[in-house]
Design a protein around this motif. Structure first.
Motif, mmCIF file in Angstrom:
data_model
loop_
_atom_site.group_PDB
_atom_site.id
_atom_site.type_symbol
_atom_site.label_atom_id
_atom_site.label_comp_id
_atom_site.label_asym_id
_atom_site.label_seq_id
_atom_site.Cartn_x
_atom_site.Cartn_y
_atom_site.Cartn_z
ATOM 1 N N ALA A 91 0.883 -1.375 0.040
ATOM 2 C CA ALA A 91 0.017 0.071 -0.116
ATOM 3 C C ALA A 91 0.992 1.145 0.040
ATOM 4 O O ALA A 91 0.482 2.250 -0.741
ATOM 5 N N ILE A 92 2.044 1.210 0.775
ATOM 6 C CA ILE A 92 2.705 2.473 0.942
ATOM 7 C C ILE A 92 3.379 2.684 -0.370
ATOM 8 O O ILE A 92 3.809 3.755 -0.886
ATOM 9 N N THR A 93 3.780 1.501 -1.351
ATOM 10 C CA THR A 93 4.358 1.859 -2.548
ATOM 11 C C THR A 93 3.467 2.549 -3.196
ATOM 12 O O THR A 93 3.470 3.450 -4.288
ATOM 13 N N ASP A 94 2.210 2.033 -3.462
ATOM 14 C CA ASP A 94 1.287 2.828 -4.425
ATOM 15 C C ASP A 94 0.848 4.052 -3.827
ATOM 16 O O ASP A 94 0.781 5.103 -4.672
ATOM 17 N N LEU A 95 0.873 4.464 -2.532
ATOM 18 C CA LEU A 95 0.642 5.913 -2.011
ATOM 19 C C LEU A 95 1.750 6.756 -2.428
ATOM 20 O O LEU A 95 1.622 8.044 -2.898
ATOM 21 N N GLU A 96 3.086 6.367 -2.363
ATOM 22 C CA GLU A 96 3.928 6.912 -2.809
ATOM 23 C C GLU A 96 3.936 7.388 -4.489
ATOM 24 O O GLU A 96 4.379 8.477 -4.919
ATOM 25 N N ARG A 97 3.548 6.467 -5.018
ATOM 26 C CA ARG A 97 3.350 6.597 -6.262
ATOM 27 C C ARG A 97 2.242 7.638 -6.740
ATOM 28 O O ARG A 97 2.341 8.522 -7.644
ATOM 29 N N ILE A 98 1.144 7.542 -5.880
ATOM 30 C CA ILE A 98 0.119 8.565 -6.007
ATOM 31 C C ILE A 98 0.821 9.922 -5.776
ATOM 32 O O ILE A 98 0.453 10.905 -6.378
ATOM 33 N N GLY A 99 1.561 9.961 -4.795
ATOM 34 C CA GLY A 99 2.388 11.265 -4.371
ATOM 35 C C GLY A 99 2.877 11.872 -5.388
ATOM 36 O O GLY A 99 2.904 13.138 -5.991
ATOM 37 N N ASP A 100 3.786 10.809 -6.212
ATOM 38 C CA ASP A 100 4.525 11.206 -7.414
ATOM 39 C C ASP A 100 3.775 11.916 -8.494
ATOM 40 O O ASP A 100 3.848 12.952 -9.251
ATOM 41 N N GLU A 101 2.451 11.341 -8.654
ATOM 42 C CA GLU A 101 1.461 11.801 -9.544
ATOM 43 C C GLU A 101 0.798 13.151 -9.424
ATOM 44 O O GLU A 101 0.831 13.928 -10.269
ATOM 45 N N ALA A 102 0.894 13.335 -8.143
ATOM 46 C CA ALA A 102 0.364 14.830 -7.781
ATOM 47 C C ALA A 102 1.462 15.653 -7.806
ATOM 48 O O ALA A 102 1.208 17.076 -8.421
ATOM 49 N N SER A 103 2.774 15.553 -7.914
ATOM 50 C CA SER A 103 3.803 16.262 -7.974
ATOM 51 C C SER A 103 4.058 16.622 -9.529
ATOM 52 O O SER A 103 4.088 17.546 -10.078
ATOM 53 N N LYS A 104 3.586 15.563 -10.383
ATOM 54 C CA LYS A 104 3.480 15.826 -11.922
ATOM 55 C C LYS A 104 2.765 16.934 -12.187
ATOM 56 O O LYS A 104 2.978 17.878 -12.987
ATOM 57 N N ILE A 105 1.506 16.961 -11.427
ATOM 58 C CA ILE A 105 0.582 17.797 -11.725
ATOM 59 C C ILE A 105 0.876 19.193 -11.276
ATOM 60 O O ILE A 105 0.921 20.227 -12.032
ATOM 61 N N ALA A 106 1.592 19.299 -10.183
ATOM 62 C CA ALA A 106 2.158 20.468 -9.649
ATOM 63 C C ALA A 106 3.080 21.029 -10.655
ATOM 64 O O ALA A 106 3.150 22.262 -10.826
ATOM 65 N N ARG A 107 4.072 20.268 -10.963
ATOM 66 C CA ARG A 107 5.076 20.692 -12.066
ATOM 67 C C ARG A 107 4.609 21.185 -13.328
ATOM 68 O O ARG A 107 4.944 22.223 -13.926
ATOM 69 N N THR A 108 3.377 20.415 -13.745
ATOM 70 C CA THR A 108 2.672 20.981 -14.828
ATOM 71 C C THR A 108 2.026 22.443 -14.639
ATOM 72 O O THR A 108 2.293 23.430 -15.693
ATOM 73 N N ILE A 123 -9.692 23.642 -15.808
ATOM 74 C CA ILE A 123 -10.031 22.425 -14.959
ATOM 75 C C ILE A 123 -11.244 21.926 -15.176
ATOM 76 O O ILE A 123 -11.382 20.597 -14.979
ATOM 77 N N GLY A 124 -12.350 22.596 -15.790
ATOM 78 C CA GLY A 124 -13.412 22.185 -15.970
ATOM 79 C C GLY A 124 -13.828 20.808 -16.810
ATOM 80 O O GLY A 124 -14.313 20.108 -16.898
ATOM 81 N N GLU A 125 -12.453 21.077 -17.664
ATOM 82 C CA GLU A 125 -12.330 19.595 -18.521
ATOM 83 C C GLU A 125 -12.116 18.421 -17.868
ATOM 84 O O GLU A 125 -12.322 17.435 -18.538
ATOM 85 N N ILE A 126 -11.563 18.649 -16.806
ATOM 86 C CA ILE A 126 -10.905 17.227 -16.014
ATOM 87 C C ILE A 126 -11.840 17.055 -14.819
ATOM 88 O O ILE A 126 -11.253 16.218 -13.777
ATOM 89 N N SER A 187 -2.618 21.436 -24.773
ATOM 90 C CA SER A 187 -3.140 19.942 -24.793
ATOM 91 C C SER A 187 -2.215 19.033 -24.664
ATOM 92 O O SER A 187 -2.501 17.982 -23.740
ATOM 93 N N LEU A 188 -1.010 19.337 -24.777
ATOM 94 C CA LEU A 188 0.136 18.256 -24.316
ATOM 95 C C LEU A 188 0.266 18.256 -22.768
ATOM 96 O O LEU A 188 0.381 17.217 -22.161
ATOM 97 N N GLU A 189 0.210 19.343 -22.116
ATOM 98 C CA GLU A 189 0.398 19.439 -20.763
ATOM 99 C C GLU A 189 -1.042 18.993 -19.808
ATOM 100 O O GLU A 189 -0.641 18.335 -18.696
ATOM 101 N N LEU A 190 -2.149 19.333 -20.613
ATOM 102 C CA LEU A 190 -3.270 18.669 -20.056
ATOM 103 C C LEU A 190 -3.246 16.871 -20.271
ATOM 104 O O LEU A 190 -3.657 16.283 -19.189
ATOM 105 N N LEU A 191 -2.578 16.580 -21.216
ATOM 106 C CA LEU A 191 -2.497 14.991 -21.124
ATOM 107 C C LEU A 191 -1.484 14.344 -20.228
ATOM 108 O O LEU A 191 -2.053 13.465 -19.463
ATOM 109 N N VAL A 192 -0.619 15.300 -19.601
ATOM 110 C CA VAL A 192 0.336 14.831 -18.556
ATOM 111 C C VAL A 192 -0.736 14.908 -17.467
ATOM 112 O O VAL A 192 -0.507 13.889 -16.431
ATOM 113 N N VAL A 193 -1.564 15.846 -17.134
ATOM 114 C CA VAL A 193 -2.541 15.854 -16.047
ATOM 115 C C VAL A 193 -3.395 14.548 -16.061
ATOM 116 O O VAL A 193 -3.555 14.019 -14.813
ATOM 117 N N VAL A 194 -4.089 14.617 -17.011
ATOM 118 C CA VAL A 194 -5.242 13.455 -17.100
ATOM 119 C C VAL A 194 -4.640 12.006 -17.083
ATOM 120 O O VAL A 194 -4.993 11.026 -16.470
#
Length: 234
Positions: A91-108, A123-126, A187-194
């Motif tokens: 579970a902590i491996t998955d949580l750590e990876r979720i945290g990484d995805e949140a960071s990707k959104i922040a970097r976007t 943001i309405g689009e997602i 659109s490319l940046e939004l691709l990263v987010v979705v």
């Protein structure tokens, strides 16, 4: 008496580790919402805060890993307790990876802010994807806290819905890029987010499967919803 004391001490150690997992989950949940907010409000300070908090998430993962390894070495847990520790480690491996995805959104959010040629992301689009994965994470953390597998099917179905939303959004973004070359950058940046949101959904589903393993001793990875229902009912 000594044996009883030892068992109580062991239970306390295991509960302390479980509490750290929930603390880690709380940080990750907060970071997802903050990352989306940083994107929505063009808030670079908040985006940087998300990245900083992710370092704490990574630190907690390492701390919990050490705690769990120490319990295994010291207590040599059997059956159900060993399954719980394995569940925690997964579970902590998955949580750590979720945290990484949140960071990707922040970097976007930071990249969009720093590039004047990129239009701001709407943001309405997602919105539906954001709401779905946030709901999944809240549900799975509650399930972990209660060792409750009753929401497993709900999480699996939500993950399928998130996957459908992801594919639909990809098609829309490809259409935008074909119709308007000026829409390519955003659109490319939004691709990263979705993609990040879709991966968060996958990790939430993984955690729900780990919980079933802890409670039932059954591995439901790669199982159909029909097969999962049968396992839970047994």
């Amino acid at each position: 008496m000594a044996s009883e004391h030892s068992y109580k001490e062991y239970d306390l150690e295991l509960e302390a580790v479980r509490a750290k997992v929930l603390k880690m989950g709380g940080l990750v949940e907060e970071n997802i919402l903050s990352a989306i907010e940083s994107l929505k409000k063009d808030d670079i300070e908040l985006a940087n805060k998300v990245i900083k908090i992710d370092e704490k998430v990574n630190g907690l993962e390492m701390e919990i890993d050490e705690d769990a390894s120490r319990i295994i070495a010291k207590r040599q847990p059997a059956a159900g307790d060993l399954r719980m520790i394995i569940t925690i480690l997964k579970a902590i491996t998955d949580l750590e990876r979720i945290g990484d995805e949140a960071s990707k959104i922040a970097r976007t959010a930071i990249r969009v802010n720093e590039n004047p040629n990129i239009k701001k992301i709407k943001i309405g689009e997602i919105k539906l994807m954001v709401e779905a994965v946030h709901s999944m994470l809240k549900t799975v953390l509650d399930s972990f806290a209660r060792l409750d597998i009753s929401k497993t099917i709900e999480i699996a179905k939500k993950d399928e819905a998130v996957d459908d939303q992801y594919r639909a959004t990809i098609r829309e973004l490809l259409t935008y890029m074909l119709e308007d070359s000026k829409a390519i950058s955003v659109s490319l940046e939004l691709l990263v987010v979705v993609k990040a949101l879709e991966r968060i959904g996958d990790h939430c589903k993984n955690i729900s499967e780990h919980i079933v393993y802890a409670v039932k001793g059954a591995d439901i990875r790669h199982s159909t919803i029909k097969e999962i229902k049968k396992t839970i009912a047994e």
